[in-house]
Design a protein around this motif. Sequence first.
Motif, PDB file in Angstrom:
ATOM      1  N   ILE A  92       0.788  -1.176   0.048  1.00 10.23           N
ATOM      2  CA  ILE A  92       0.030   0.036  -0.107  1.00 10.23           C
ATOM      3  C   ILE A  92       0.891   1.123  -0.138  1.00 10.23           C
ATOM      4  O   ILE A  92       0.547   2.361  -0.712  1.00 10.23           O
ATOM      5  CB  ILE A  92      -0.823  -0.159   1.082  1.00 10.23           C
ATOM      6  N   ILE A  93       2.077   1.197   0.721  1.00  4.05           N
ATOM      7  CA  ILE A  93       2.722   2.363   0.695  1.00  4.05           C
ATOM      8  C   ILE A  93       3.433   2.456  -0.426  1.00  4.05           C
ATOM      9  O   ILE A  93       3.736   3.802  -1.245  1.00  4.05           O
ATOM     10  CB  ILE A  93       3.904   2.323   1.948  1.00  4.05           C
ATOM     11  N   TRP A  94       3.823   1.484  -1.096  1.00 11.38           N
ATOM     12  CA  TRP A  94       4.614   1.515  -2.327  1.00 11.38           C
ATOM     13  C   TRP A  94       3.850   2.080  -3.474  1.00 11.38           C
ATOM     14  O   TRP A  94       4.008   2.830  -4.444  1.00 11.38           O
ATOM     15  CB  TRP A  94       5.456   0.232  -2.520  1.00 11.38           C
ATOM     16  N   LEU A  95       2.502   1.638  -3.499  1.00 11.96           N
ATOM     17  CA  LEU A  95       1.580   2.118  -4.393  1.00 11.96           C
ATOM     18  C   LEU A  95       1.097   3.616  -4.379  1.00 11.96           C
ATOM     19  O   LEU A  95       0.529   4.210  -5.487  1.00 11.96           O
ATOM     20  CB  LEU A  95       0.315   1.197  -4.647  1.00 11.96           C
TER      21      LEU A  95
END
Length: 82
Positions: free
Chosen positions: A78-81
């Motif tokens: 989620i953080i990467w996206l």
Amino acid sequence: MLIGSIAELFFWFFWDCLLSFALYTTGAVVLRVLSFGRIQKPLFVPIVFSNEKRLAKNDFFSAYITGFFFYLVLLALIIWLK
């Protein structure tokens, strides 16, 4: 001091009852799905979970850790996206 002790007690109660149940259940389901049903950890209702966890500590560890890493990878994704 008393408020800090109550807050710590509440945190450990929350961790032991709710979060450990969620991590174990998620890990058991993930292990079952990834192994195509070969690894089947028992799923418990929350009332029975705490008693069973104390009886079979070693059996719970793999499902618990798998659930923890599942949520860790999900959070990283989620953080990467974003």
